[in-house]
Design an enzyme around this catalytic site. Structure first.
Site, PDB file in Angstrom:
ATOM      1  CG  HIS A 102      -2.850  -2.767  -0.732  1.00  0.00           C
ATOM      2  ND1 HIS A 102      -3.605  -3.815  -1.174  1.00  0.00           N
ATOM      3  CD2 HIS A 102      -2.001  -2.515  -1.738  1.00  0.00           C
ATOM      4  CE1 HIS A 102      -3.214  -4.181  -2.369  1.00  0.00           C
ATOM      5  NE2 HIS A 102      -2.236  -3.403  -2.735  1.00  0.00           N
ATOM      6  CG  ASN A 103       1.167  -3.358   1.222  1.00  0.00           C
ATOM      7  OD1 ASN A 103       0.720  -3.682   2.320  1.00  0.00           O
ATOM      8  ND2 ASN A 103       1.168  -4.185   0.189  1.00  0.00           N
TER       9      ASN A 103
END
Length: 335
Positions: free
Chosen positions: A244-245
């Site tokens: 994620h991110n």
């Protein structure tokens, strides 16, 4: 799909030597070429072999430009400064089009979905509410597209692809079988009193820009609170995980079994070999090249356009080889 050499040369930007009316239907290796195939050579030493093969025509580099007599005696030559690239483009032009671009009766497509022109949706595919699918896109059998996902035009989703709700794919994106895009990231908070873990919010989204290709059984997590983004032209091999991110730049190449932890940044034109591992919040700056099984520690920055890195922790390959030589000499002294 048949193409005359005249048409191919025009579309590929090649100079054509020989009969322009000849048609070809596919590409091939030199060994397996037939009379309707197109082959290519990048090296002058293989040109005679190509001209003597069963192929209908040859794509060759500028070195073949002076071989007009040979081409007239055997077969046409398409001259390109980048013959391998021209060959790849020819393969796409000759690929058979989807003949039955229909929505299969067993597919589930709700009334709220917006489906573009000439879209193909295969058996048992499932689209959620308010999904948008662009023109000329193919969604193959068993794929599942979550609510509010957006799929651009001229995309291809192979069998059993899963697209989580809210994910966005640009145009000409290819996703191979079994890939999972937009799943929840691996983020947990530990309760110091009980020792138990609870998931932190994973409510962001995933954005895949134009011309990205994603290999079979790869997984890309959505952002925790904001977004994970894969930028234009990036190519991702099979069995790659992106947390994620993560932010990935343009024209990045990532080989199989690579793993990127959360919040990693990969800048434009980075190349990664197989089984690279990158810790959270690390950054790889533009143009770096990571050899197979490189390891980058969390929060580290790797910089050096055109520099090849190797080992764990990753360092320039020359430095890595010097260390190996030193260890080898030390081992011999201690025998």
């Amino acid at each position: 799909m048949k193409q005359t050499l005249r048409d191919l040369a025009e579309k590929l930007g090649c100079r054509l030597l020989g009969d322009s009316s000849i048609t070809v239907t596919s590409v091939s290796s030199l060994q397996s070429a037939t009379s309707d195939c197109l082959v290519f050579v990048e090296d002058a030493q293989y040109l005679d072999t190509a001209l003597g093969s069963s192929a209908a025509a040859v794509i060759a580099g500028d070195f073949a430009a002076g071989n007009i007599a040979a081409s007239a005696a055997s077969k046409p030559i398409l001259i390109s400064p980048q013959p391998r690239l021209a060959f790849a483009r020819a393969a796409r032009l000759l690929r058979d089009p989807d003949r039955n671009r229909v929505v299969h009766p067993s597919a589930i497509v709700p009334a709220s979905a917006e489906i573009g022109k000439n879209v193909a949706i295969g058996p048992r595919a499932i689209l959620g509410e308010h999904v948008k699918v662009g023109d000329e896109t193919t969604i193959n059998s068993g794929s599942v597209i979550g609510d509010d996902a957006v799929i651009g035009s001229h995309c291809r989703l192979d069998a059993n692809v899963t697209i989580y709700p809210g994910t966005t794919l640009g145009d000409r994106v290819i996703v191979q079988a079994g890939a999972v895009l937009g799943s929840a990231g691996f983020g947990y908070v530990r309760d110091s009193q009980t020792g138990r873990y609870e998931q932190s919010p994973q409510i962001g989204r995933l954005v895949i820009e134009d011309d990205v290709e994603i290999g079979a059984n790869s997984t890309i997590d959505r952002g925790a609170l904001d977004e994970t983004r894969i930028r234009r032209g990036t190519k991702i091999d099979n069995l790659v995980h992106i947390g994620h991110n993560v932010q990935i730049g343009q024209d990045v190449v990532i080989a199989a079994q690579t793993g990127l932890s959360g919040s990693v940044t990969i800048e434009d034109n980075v190349i990664m070999g197989g089984q690279v591992g990158i810790g959270d919040h690390a950054r790889v700056e533009a143009g770096a090249m990571l050899g197979g099984q490189c390891g980058i520690l969390p929060k580290k920055i790797l910089r050096g356009k055109g520099v090849v890195f190797w080992g764990t922790p990753a360092r320039p390959v020359r430095e890595y080889l010097k260390e190996l030589a030193f260890v080898s000499r030390s081992a011999k002294k201690n025998r």
